[in-house]
Design an enzyme around this catalytic site. Structure first.
Site, mmCIF file in Angstrom:
data_model
loop_
_atom_site.group_PDB
_atom_site.id
_atom_site.type_symbol
_atom_site.label_atom_id
_atom_site.label_comp_id
_atom_site.label_asym_id
_atom_site.label_seq_id
_atom_site.Cartn_x
_atom_site.Cartn_y
_atom_site.Cartn_z
ATOM 1 N N LYS A 1 -6.551 -14.407 -12.338
ATOM 2 C CA LYS A 1 -7.834 -14.850 -11.800
ATOM 3 C C LYS A 1 -8.908 -13.797 -12.012
ATOM 4 O O LYS A 1 -8.607 -12.625 -12.248
ATOM 5 C CB LYS A 1 -7.707 -15.226 -10.327
ATOM 6 C CG LYS A 1 -7.186 -14.151 -9.419
ATOM 7 C CD LYS A 1 -7.128 -14.663 -7.981
ATOM 8 C CE LYS A 1 -6.914 -13.479 -7.048
ATOM 9 N NZ LYS A 1 -6.952 -13.771 -5.645
ATOM 10 N N LYS B 1 0.832 -1.207 0.000
ATOM 11 C CA LYS B 1 0.000 0.000 0.000
ATOM 12 C C LYS B 1 0.867 1.258 0.000
ATOM 13 O O LYS B 1 0.546 2.246 -0.661
ATOM 14 C CB LYS B 1 -0.940 0.008 1.217
ATOM 15 C CG LYS B 1 -2.016 -1.063 1.150
ATOM 16 C CD LYS B 1 -3.214 -0.608 0.334
ATOM 17 C CE LYS B 1 -3.992 -1.756 -0.296
ATOM 18 N NZ LYS B 1 -4.676 -2.600 0.674
ATOM 19 N N LYS C 1 -12.340 -7.917 -9.889
ATOM 20 C CA LYS C 1 -13.090 -6.726 -10.253
ATOM 21 C C LYS C 1 -12.211 -5.665 -10.884
ATOM 22 O O LYS C 1 -12.682 -4.823 -11.641
ATOM 23 C CB LYS C 1 -13.813 -6.164 -9.035
ATOM 24 C CG LYS C 1 -12.879 -5.758 -7.912
ATOM 25 C CD LYS C 1 -13.624 -5.005 -6.824
ATOM 26 C CE LYS C 1 -12.675 -4.501 -5.761
ATOM 27 N NZ LYS C 1 -12.524 -5.401 -4.628
#
Ligand code: TRP
Length: 334
Positions: free
Chosen positions: A197, A115, A200
């Site tokens: 995979k 992050k 979204k």
């Protein structure tokens, strides 16, 4: 009284629209667990604040995620289903646990370092202490089993450390939570373009969302990656073909699957036909979920009732834990 059921806790992210990967990777396990365990499932709205989401959007997402999960089969009578921010005891336990969490160990967490790399301008304390909040979520119900993906296992390891530290310093209160998976159920859904995979954030045209319309579902499957077919009988399947079979096994009848398996093994498969059949079966699978979620989303009175009901049950459990924690720490005065 019968034997107490083991306690399961899991947080549902309040971002993004659910897709098929979420359904078969997580929600389906929740639905199975609700029959066997004492489950606490919640929408993790506080966690999402680390990235400063738009308030209107966040609020809408919480309602949507609740509606989608109920539409998928989560039963608010069988599980305790609530919104994290309705449980002030979580914040209190988070504060207590923060006193036992060291800056050095938090800075070492790989998800934190990721992050920081992605968002160097927003390295806030909430981000640093994300694993502490997650620990509070779990320990507030003295949870034992935590169904999470691989990416969360490091956080759970910290949860075990924090639980142990508390127990060693103040006396036993918390079990050490462990990741939970049904061994046979680790189904991975690949993106329909064969790259990575289903997710979204990647190619939206290769991801089947639980709110996709019938034609969108058919079209996405029609465009799914295939090739010219096997050249020799009983060949191994390339992973993007295997993925289509995986999907078919999840939503089609065994007869249908067998038909196409045989065609593949006999080198007579026509992927166009297979994808068309899969499209129809997928529509039959997704449409009822989509319609139910949409109806629930419109019924804010019902959703509010569910939220309050869940919060009441969750707070009863959380309040007991906090009473014990305060007593052990010496901050009980009355
Ligand atoms: N961090 C989890 C995720 O990103 C969500 C979460 C928050 C969670 N609190 C939790 C999961 C407690 C399990 C238990 O998916």
């Amino acid at each position: 009284m019968g034997q107490e059921k083991e306690i399961v806790v899991s947080g549902i992210r309040s971002t993004g629209i659910l897709h098929l990967g979420n359904y078969f990777g997580a929600i389906r396990n929740y639905i199975r667990m609700q029959e066997e365990f004492n489950c606490y499932f919640f929408v993790a709205d506080w966690h999402s604040l680390t990235t400063h989401p738009d308030p209107k959007e966040l609020r809408g997402n919480v309602f949507r995620v609740l509606a989608e999960n109920i539409a998928c089969g989560l039963d608010p009578e069988k599980v305790t289903l609530y919104v994290q921010s309705d449980i002030p005891e979580i914040a209190e336990l988070y504060l207590m646990l923060n006193m036992m969490a060291y800056k050095g160990e938090l800075e070492k967490v790989p998800t934190f370092k990721d992050k920081v790399r992605q968002n160097p301008d927003n390295v806030n304390a909430g981000l640093l202490t994300y694993p502490v909040l997650m620990t509070a979520d779990i320990l507030v119900h003295r949870g034992l089993n935590v169904p999470v993906g691989k990416d969360q296992e490091q956080h759970l390891e910290m949860s075990r450390n924090f639980a142990q530290r508390f127990n060693n310093r103040y006396g036993y209160l918390f079990p050490e939570p462990v990741p939970f998976n049904y061994g046979d159920d680790l189904i991975k859904i690949m993106s329909l373009d064969g790259i990575g995979k289903m997710s979204k954030s990647e190619n939206q045209n290769s991801t089947l969302f639980l709110n996709d319309g019938d034609d969108a579902i058919r079209n996405k499957l029609k465009k799914a990656k295939t090739d010219s077919g096997p050249q020799e009988p009983n060949s191994a399947k390339p992973d993007y073909i295997e993925n289509l079979f995986t999907l078919m096994r999840l939503v089609s009848t065994p007869d249908t699957v067998k038909h196409f398996e045989d065609a593949f093994n006999g080198c007579s498969i026509r992927y166009g036909d297979m994808k068309k059949q899969l499209g129809e079966d997928m529509v039959a699978f997704i449409a009822p979920i989509r319609e139910k979620a949409e109806a629930l989303r419109q019924d804010s009175a019902y959703l509010n009732r569910i939220m309050r009901y869940g919060a009441e049950k969750a707070r009863a459990s959380a309040a007991q834990t906090l009473q014990e924690a305060r007593k052990l720490m010496g901050i009980n005065f009355y």
